[in-house]
Each structure stands twice: as structure tokens, then as C-alpha cells.
Design a protein around this motif. Structure first.
Motif, PDB file in Angstrom:
ATOM      1  N   LYS A  47      55.000  33.879  19.023  1.00 62.51           N
ATOM      2  CA  LYS A  47      53.908  34.604  19.686  1.00 62.51           C
ATOM      3  C   LYS A  47      52.557  34.356  19.010  1.00 62.51           C
ATOM      4  O   LYS A  47      51.544  34.214  19.685  1.00 62.51           O
ATOM      5  CB  LYS A  47      54.213  36.103  19.725  1.00 62.51           C
ATOM      6  N   THR A  48      52.536  34.278  17.695  1.00 66.55           N
ATOM      7  CA  THR A  48      51.293  34.031  16.976  1.00 66.55           C
ATOM      8  C   THR A  48      50.703  32.681  17.385  1.00 66.55           C
ATOM      9  O   THR A  48      49.492  32.559  17.597  1.00 66.55           O
ATOM     10  CB  THR A  48      51.529  34.068  15.450  1.00 66.55           C
ATOM     11  N   GLU A  49      51.557  31.675  17.505  1.00 67.61           N
ATOM     12  CA  GLU A  49      51.104  30.342  17.929  1.00 67.61           C
ATOM     13  C   GLU A  49      50.557  30.383  19.353  1.00 67.61           C
ATOM     14  O   GLU A  49      49.511  29.812  19.643  1.00 67.61           O
ATOM     15  CB  GLU A  49      52.273  29.350  17.829  1.00 67.61           C
ATOM     16  N   LEU A  50      51.246  31.064  20.232  1.00 68.42           N
ATOM     17  CA  LEU A  50      50.797  31.148  21.624  1.00 68.42           C
ATOM     18  C   LEU A  50      49.476  31.909  21.730  1.00 68.42           C
ATOM     19  O   LEU A  50      48.603  31.531  22.516  1.00 68.42           O
ATOM     20  CB  LEU A  50      51.867  31.798  22.499  1.00 68.42           C
ATOM     21  N   ASP A  51      49.331  32.958  20.932  1.00 76.35           N
ATOM     22  CA  ASP A  51      48.058  33.696  20.903  1.00 76.35           C
ATOM     23  C   ASP A  51      46.929  32.791  20.420  1.00 76.35           C
ATOM     24  O   ASP A  51      45.815  32.843  20.931  1.00 76.35           O
ATOM     25  CB  ASP A  51      48.159  34.930  20.000  1.00 76.35           C
ATOM     26  N   ARG A  52      47.227  31.940  19.446  1.00 79.89           N
ATOM     27  CA  ARG A  52      46.227  31.014  18.900  1.00 79.89           C
ATOM     28  C   ARG A  52      45.803  30.007  19.971  1.00 79.89           C
ATOM     29  O   ARG A  52      44.620  29.703  20.115  1.00 79.89           O
ATOM     30  CB  ARG A  52      46.804  30.294  17.684  1.00 79.89           C
ATOM     31  N   VAL A  53      46.769  29.495  20.741  1.00 86.42           N
ATOM     32  CA  VAL A  53      46.443  28.549  21.820  1.00 86.42           C
ATOM     33  C   VAL A  53      45.594  29.260  22.871  1.00 86.42           C
ATOM     34  O   VAL A  53      44.582  28.732  23.339  1.00 86.42           O
ATOM     35  CB  VAL A  53      47.724  27.949  22.448  1.00 86.42           C
ATOM     36  N   ARG A  54      45.996  30.473  23.236  1.00 82.99           N
ATOM     37  CA  ARG A  54      45.258  31.238  24.246  1.00 82.99           C
ATOM     38  C   ARG A  54      43.829  31.525  23.790  1.00 82.99           C
ATOM     39  O   ARG A  54      42.866  31.253  24.496  1.00 82.99           O
ATOM     40  CB  ARG A  54      45.991  32.549  24.563  1.00 82.99           C
ATOM     41  N   ASP A  55      43.712  32.080  22.584  1.00 84.09           N
ATOM     42  CA  ASP A  55      42.401  32.516  22.112  1.00 84.09           C
ATOM     43  C   ASP A  55      41.515  31.357  21.644  1.00 84.09           C
ATOM     44  O   ASP A  55      40.326  31.325  21.941  1.00 84.09           O
ATOM     45  CB  ASP A  55      42.552  33.542  20.987  1.00 84.09           C
ATOM     46  N   GLY A  56      42.095  30.412  20.940  1.00 85.67           N
ATOM     47  CA  GLY A  56      41.314  29.326  20.373  1.00 85.67           C
ATOM     48  C   GLY A  56      41.041  28.177  21.328  1.00 85.67           C
ATOM     49  O   GLY A  56      39.983  27.566  21.289  1.00 85.67           O
TER      50      GLY A  56
END
Length: 106
Positions: A45-54
Motif C-alpha cells: 500500500k505504501t508503494e501504491l500511495d507513492r505512485v498515486r501521490d508522486g
């Protein structure tokens, strides 16, 4: 790492734009030098949040809700489901293509 990013992208988008792929590789830069950071983990989830946000919000300048962006990311994840390695360049290309933002990388 001598990775053929274009070949991987073209498995999922046969008419992929080489100039856009090169632009995404340039955008990813140093992240592509290590195997672990060159992949996107759809189970993290942290990786997916990073892709979404960044990437999706900052680079693609998408203003959709987090839920809509997460759904878009999940759709790309489903497309890549049969592939053990989900290359960051391929994920980013498919997201940019889906949201009609490939011009940002040409």
C-alpha cells in the motif's frame, strides 16, 4: 542494468510511443538503476500511495479523488497481473496513456 523498457511496455501497449517511453525512463532516472526500485509492488500500500501521490498527482497533475486514482492504478495492476515483474516504466506508461498524458514525456 541494460533493461529493454520499450519491449516490456509494448507487451501491453503494442503501439507505444518510443519518445514517451524514453521520457518516462528519464523521469524515473536513478530509480531504474536498482532492481527493487525499478519495480512497482502492487501488494504494498505504501508503494501504491507513492505512485498515486508522486506520479499521478504531481507529475500527471491528475485531480481526481484518491479513490478514483486508486481504481485507475488497480486497473493497470490487473492488466499486468500475469507478469511477475511489474516494471515501473511500464506502470507509469500505462497510467499516462490511460489518462491521456503521454505528451508530458515526449
Amino acid at each position: 542494468m541494460a533493461e529493454d523498457w520499450a519491449a516490456d511496455v509494448k507487451k501491453y501497449s503494442p503501439d507505444a510511443d518510443d519518445a514517451a517511453i524514453k521520457g518516462i525512463v528519464r523521469h524515473c532516472g536513478i530509480a531504474l538503476q536498482k532492481r527493487d526500485s525499478s519495480l512497482v509492488s502492487f501488494s504494498d500500500k505504501t508503494e501504491l500511495d507513492r505512485v498515486r501521490d508522486g506520479f499521478m498527482k504531481k507529475k500527471l497533475a491528475l485531480t481526481d479523488s484518491d479513490a478514483d486514482l486508486d481504481a485507475s492504478l488497480a486497473e493497470v495492476g490487473q492488466k499486468l497481473k500475469g507478469d511477475r515483474t511489474k516494471n515501473r516504466v511500464t506502470v507509469y506508461y500505462l497510467l499516462a496513456e490511460k489518462h491521456d498524458k503521454l505528451d508530458l514525456f515526449r
